[in-house]
Design a protein around this motif. Structure first.
Motif, PDB file in Angstrom:
ATOM      1  N   UNK A 136      40.206 -34.270  -2.365  1.00 23.61           N
ATOM      2  CA  UNK A 136      39.574 -33.021  -2.471  1.00 23.61           C
ATOM      3  C   UNK A 136      40.337 -31.969  -2.921  1.00 23.61           C
ATOM      4  N   UNK A 137      39.665 -30.869  -3.658  1.00 25.24           N
ATOM      5  CA  UNK A 137      40.368 -29.882  -4.282  1.00 25.24           C
ATOM      6  C   UNK A 137      40.569 -28.592  -3.345  1.00 25.24           C
ATOM      7  N   UNK A 154      37.717 -14.519 -10.047  1.00 24.54           N
ATOM      8  CA  UNK A 154      36.455 -13.925  -9.251  1.00 24.54           C
ATOM      9  C   UNK A 154      35.401 -14.802  -8.907  1.00 24.54           C
ATOM     10  N   UNK A 155      35.238 -15.783 -10.008  1.00 23.44           N
ATOM     11  CA  UNK A 155      34.164 -16.906  -9.462  1.00 23.44           C
ATOM     12  C   UNK A 155      34.820 -17.900  -8.446  1.00 23.44           C
ATOM     13  N   UNK A 156      35.899 -18.113  -8.388  1.00 22.82           N
ATOM     14  CA  UNK A 156      36.584 -18.847  -7.526  1.00 22.82           C
ATOM     15  C   UNK A 156      36.703 -18.237  -6.126  1.00 22.82           C
ATOM     16  N   UNK A 157      36.915 -16.731  -6.006  1.00 20.33           N
ATOM     17  CA  UNK A 157      37.065 -16.028  -4.866  1.00 20.33           C
ATOM     18  C   UNK A 157      35.795 -16.220  -4.180  1.00 20.33           C
ATOM     19  N   UNK A 158      34.599 -16.009  -5.014  1.00 15.77           N
ATOM     20  CA  UNK A 158      33.232 -15.911  -4.358  1.00 15.77           C
ATOM     21  C   UNK A 158      32.847 -17.151  -4.020  1.00 15.77           C
ATOM     22  N   UNK A 159      33.048 -18.308  -4.485  1.00 15.89           N
ATOM     23  CA  UNK A 159      32.325 -19.511  -4.527  1.00 15.89           C
ATOM     24  C   UNK A 159      33.255 -20.911  -4.361  1.00 15.89           C
ATOM     25  N   UNK A 160      34.426 -20.515  -3.891  1.00 21.40           N
ATOM     26  CA  UNK A 160      35.449 -21.602  -3.994  1.00 21.40           C
ATOM     27  C   UNK A 160      35.597 -22.401  -2.970  1.00 21.40           C
ATOM     28  N   UNK A 161      34.630 -22.345  -1.649  1.00 23.17           N
ATOM     29  CA  UNK A 161      34.815 -22.871  -0.352  1.00 23.17           C
ATOM     30  C   UNK A 161      34.136 -24.358  -0.395  1.00 23.17           C
ATOM     31  N   UNK A 162      33.037 -24.409  -1.632  1.00 26.71           N
ATOM     32  CA  UNK A 162      32.521 -25.686  -1.599  1.00 26.71           C
ATOM     33  C   UNK A 162      32.606 -25.938  -3.336  1.00 26.71           C
ATOM     34  N   UNK A 163      32.907 -27.195  -3.672  1.00 24.09           N
ATOM     35  CA  UNK A 163      33.210 -27.530  -5.075  1.00 24.09           C
ATOM     36  C   UNK A 163      31.953 -27.795  -5.878  1.00 24.09           C
ATOM     37  N   UNK A 164      30.989 -28.094  -5.172  1.00 25.75           N
ATOM     38  CA  UNK A 164      29.731 -28.444  -5.665  1.00 25.75           C
ATOM     39  C   UNK A 164      29.002 -27.151  -6.058  1.00 25.75           C
TER      40      UNK A 164
END
Length: 328
Positions: free
Chosen positions: A131-132, A160-170
């Motif tokens: 898991x990442x 910014x992209x990881x901050x917004x959507x980083x909780x789920x890799x898919x």
């Protein structure tokens, strides 16, 4: 056994993909498929799954071919492979076929440990599909997604992209694809580098994105701007808990870079992020940081049930961070 990244794994007689993060495992297998077809379009691809897992399954697809065409053999669920196949794999490991690439995907658990140990001893290349969790690793993942599409993304846009959507890799992979599609120009035009503005246009409704914008303003001591951003989030119905969590993450990162001998490797962040945080930290001292972190801790406690008005708790936290910054 030498670990390789999924986005740089190369064809080899045997490749092990090991870990519970299905998306990483699937990406590695997709890359190996593409490389095999690129090397020779006539490659035969076999998947050892279901009814194909009978006795002698590996020998049937990996034995020397009459016409000499290369083969890619994939075992997608090694952790569930029958004992007969495991024994066959142990024997095959001693003398792999030169025109075969065997891809073994082990998705976690202790089953097949003897085979895994033998693969390790043989020095088989392994893709770590664990898991990442670290933000820096998620940013590397996104950068590889853009590279696969032959596109570039600015470092700040990546964060910014990881901050917004980083909780789920898919979800992060899906939104990366969406962003690539949304910014793809008409045929004949050169694609531009994806910018922070492109990311914000796509993530404007995300609580995490808004919260990090609030945190950036508060860390800079811009109280009015931070409160305006916070009000926008609250009016849109944003829950106080993820807002506090995002701001807490930003404040902890700021505190970490002030530690003696802090560097990008020990902190698990890219060099440019360390430089930006270090620049922001110059306006803070130990006392002001402690005051701000105390405000964050109190707000976190209150929005999780200890306070009567969660929205006021968040607002007070933002004001205290700004004032701590100015006092520093």
């Amino acid at each position: 056994m030498s670990d390789v990244e999924w986005h740089s794994v190369a064809l080899a007689p045997i490749v092990l993909v090991q870990g519970t993060e299905s998306l990483i495992a699937d990406r590695a297998v997709q890359r190996l498929r593409a490389l095999a077809k690129e090397a020779d379009p006539s490659v035969e691809i076999h998947g050892l799954v279901g009814e194909a897992l009978g006795p002698g399954a590996l020998a049937q697809v990996a034995s020397p071919s009459l016409f000499g065409e290369p083969r890619l053999v994939i075992v997608p669920e090694l952790q569930s492979a029958p004992d007969a196949l495991v024994l066959e794999l142990l024997d095959y490991l001693k003398a792999p076929e030169s025109d075969v690439t065997l891809v073994l995907v082990h998705r976690g658990g202790n089953r097949g440990k003897k085979l895994l140990d033998a693969l390790k001893k043989a020095g088989v290349p392994r893709v770590d599909a664990s898991p990442v969790k670290r933000a820096a690793d998620k940013q590397t993942f996104v950068a590889a997604e853009f590279a696969r599409a032959q596109r570039r993304i600015q470092p700040d846009a990546l964060v910014a992209l990881v901050d917004a959507f980083g909780t789920d890799l898919a979800e992060l992979a899906a939104i990366s694809r969406q962003l690539i599609e949304d910014t793809t120009p008409d045929p004949g035009e050169q694609p531009a580098q994806v910018t922070v503005a492109d990311v914000h246009a796509l993530t404007s409704g995300r609580v995490e994105s808004t919260a990090f914008a609030v945190a950036d303003s508060a860390i800079a001591g811009k109280e009015q701007e931070a409160l305006q951003l916070l009000q926008q989030a609250q009016l849109a119905g944003a829950d106080p808990v993820p807002i506090v969590a995002a701001i807490a993450s930003k404040m902890r990162s700021l505190a970490k870079v002030t530690a003696p001998s802090a560097n990008a490797r020990t902190l698990g962040m890219p060099d440019w992020m360390l430089r930006n945080l270090t620049r922001d930290a110059r306006a803070w001292n130990d006392r002001s940081l402690a005051r701000a972190l105390e405000a964050v801790a109190r707000a976190d406690h209150e929005v999780k049930g200890a306070g009567r008005d969660p929205q006021w708790s968040v607002q007070r936290m933002v004001m205290e961070i700004c004032r701590a910054r100015r006092a520093g």
